[in-house]
Design a protein around this motif. Structure first.
Motif, short mmCIF file in Angstrom:
data_model
loop_
_atom_site.label_atom_id
_atom_site.label_comp_id
_atom_site.label_asym_id
_atom_site.label_seq_id
_atom_site.Cartn_x
_atom_site.Cartn_y
_atom_site.Cartn_z
N UNK A 71 -10.14 44.53 27.42
CA UNK A 71 -8.71 44.41 27.16
C UNK A 71 -8.28 42.96 27.32
N UNK A 72 -7.38 42.52 26.44
CA UNK A 72 -6.92 41.13 26.51
C UNK A 72 -5.94 40.96 27.66
N UNK A 73 -6.19 39.97 28.51
CA UNK A 73 -5.31 39.68 29.63
C UNK A 73 -4.39 38.52 29.29
N UNK A 74 -3.27 38.43 30.02
CA UNK A 74 -2.38 37.30 29.82
C UNK A 74 -3.11 36.01 30.19
N UNK A 75 -2.89 34.99 29.40
CA UNK A 75 -3.64 33.75 29.56
C UNK A 75 -2.96 32.80 30.53
N UNK A 76 -3.76 31.86 31.04
CA UNK A 76 -3.23 30.71 31.77
C UNK A 76 -3.24 29.54 30.80
N UNK A 77 -2.07 29.18 30.29
CA UNK A 77 -1.97 28.09 29.33
C UNK A 77 -2.01 26.78 30.09
N UNK A 78 -3.08 26.04 29.92
CA UNK A 78 -3.33 24.86 30.73
C UNK A 78 -3.13 23.59 29.90
N UNK A 79 -1.87 23.21 29.73
CA UNK A 79 -1.51 21.99 29.00
C UNK A 79 -0.48 21.21 29.80
N UNK A 80 -0.48 19.91 29.66
CA UNK A 80 0.56 19.11 30.30
C UNK A 80 1.90 19.42 29.63
N UNK A 81 2.98 19.18 30.36
CA UNK A 81 4.31 19.41 29.78
C UNK A 81 4.54 18.48 28.59
N UNK A 82 3.99 17.29 28.66
CA UNK A 82 4.14 16.35 27.56
C UNK A 82 3.46 16.87 26.30
N UNK A 83 2.24 17.42 26.47
CA UNK A 83 1.52 17.96 25.32
C UNK A 83 2.24 19.17 24.73
N UNK A 84 2.77 20.03 25.61
CA UNK A 84 3.49 21.21 25.14
C UNK A 84 4.77 20.81 24.41
N UNK A 85 5.49 19.84 24.97
CA UNK A 85 6.71 19.35 24.31
C UNK A 85 6.37 18.76 22.95
N UNK A 86 5.23 18.10 22.88
CA UNK A 86 4.77 17.52 21.63
C UNK A 86 4.57 18.60 20.57
N UNK A 87 3.98 19.72 20.96
CA UNK A 87 3.75 20.81 20.02
C UNK A 87 5.06 21.47 19.59
N UNK A 88 5.99 21.59 20.53
CA UNK A 88 7.28 22.22 20.23
C UNK A 88 8.14 21.31 19.35
N UNK A 89 7.96 20.01 19.54
CA UNK A 89 8.76 19.05 18.79
C UNK A 89 10.06 18.73 19.50
N UNK A 90 9.96 18.45 20.80
CA UNK A 90 11.15 18.13 21.58
C UNK A 90 10.79 17.15 22.68
N UNK A 91 11.79 16.67 23.41
CA UNK A 91 11.54 15.76 24.53
C UNK A 91 10.98 16.55 25.71
N UNK A 92 10.17 15.88 26.52
CA UNK A 92 9.55 16.54 27.68
C UNK A 92 10.62 17.10 28.62
#
Length: 236
Positions: A177-198
């Motif tokens: 069964x698929x478990x909830x993941x631990x998303x291991x990215x810096x806030x800067x990298x995540x903001x980069x993907x979203x397209x917004x400021x950190x």
């Protein structure tokens, strides 16, 4: 101890990755020509602007795909994991790499030379159909991304990005069964993907925590209510 570089027929990625379902003859051809390497966090597999000499099949670990924008700022376009093929778009379009690819953690990847990959693409119907279908879907996805950036609020874009990243980082438990993941990215990298400021991203993450949609452990994000995030992000 498991073989770090097994024969392609024995590699677990043949059952769930881009090469899933291709015939044994194709796997044998790829295996004879491949070169496998271990990449440390931060090492580049592909450099933007260079000419492709082959493709990479990710055996384990995760990589980020990104472009450099103004003032050298990274724009992350994707996070790829085991089973993904890297570099085939430039190969099939006979163009230079338009992105760079870098290891986010320890990565094992096998390089398949250009000639052998193109021969496999031409001769294996399963591989041919899959990659052409993926390229077609990417055109549609790109259109949606442009629309989302222009129209969707940051909250919705953040939710949608977390849902997509959950599928990348998720693991199966012993029951399959698929478990909830631990998303291991810096806030800067995540903001980069979203397209917004950190700073804006951090506020949205705080709101999601208050609403018990996610929880955090250091920089890791664990999704608690995937369905709610899907609704917020407009992913059905």
């Amino acid at each position: 101890m498991p073989d770090l570089f097994p024969h392609c027929r024995e590699c677990k990625t043949r059952y769930h990755g881009k090469l899933a379902g291709i015939n044994d003859e194709t796997l044998d051809l790829l295996d004879m020509s491949k070169t496998c390497n271990l990449y440390k966090k931060g090492q580049r597999l592909i450099q933007e602007g260079t000419r492709p000499l082959g493709v990479y099949c990710i055996k384990s670990g995760k990589v980020k795909v990104f472009k450099l924008g103004q003032q050298g700022k990274e724009h992350i376009t994707a996070i790829l994991k085991d089973g993904d093929l890297v570099g085939y778009r430039a190969m099939l379009s006979d163009s230079l790499y338009h992105v760079s690819v870098e290891a986010l953690e320890e990565v094992v990847a096998c390089h398949i030379p250009r000639e052998q990959f193109l021969k496999s693409f031409q001769n294996d119907k399963v591989l041919n159909k899959r990659l052409i279908t993926d390229l077609s879907k990417e055109v549609i996805s790109l259109t949606n991304v442009v629309t989302d950036i222009a129209q969707k609020p940051v909250r919705e874009r953040t939710a949608a990005t977390l849902v997509l990243l959950n599928s990348v980082y998720a693991r199966n438990n012993p029951q399959g069964e698929e478990e909830m993941a631990e998303i291991n990215l810096t806030r800067e990298a995540l903001a980069n993907m979203v397209g917004t400021a950190t700073e804006t991203l951090i506020r949205v993450i705080h709101d999601f925590k208050e609403e018990e949609l996610i929880k955090t452990n250091g920089r890791k994000i664990i999704i608690q209510d995937l369905k709610a995030l899907q609704r917020i992000g407009g992913i059905y």
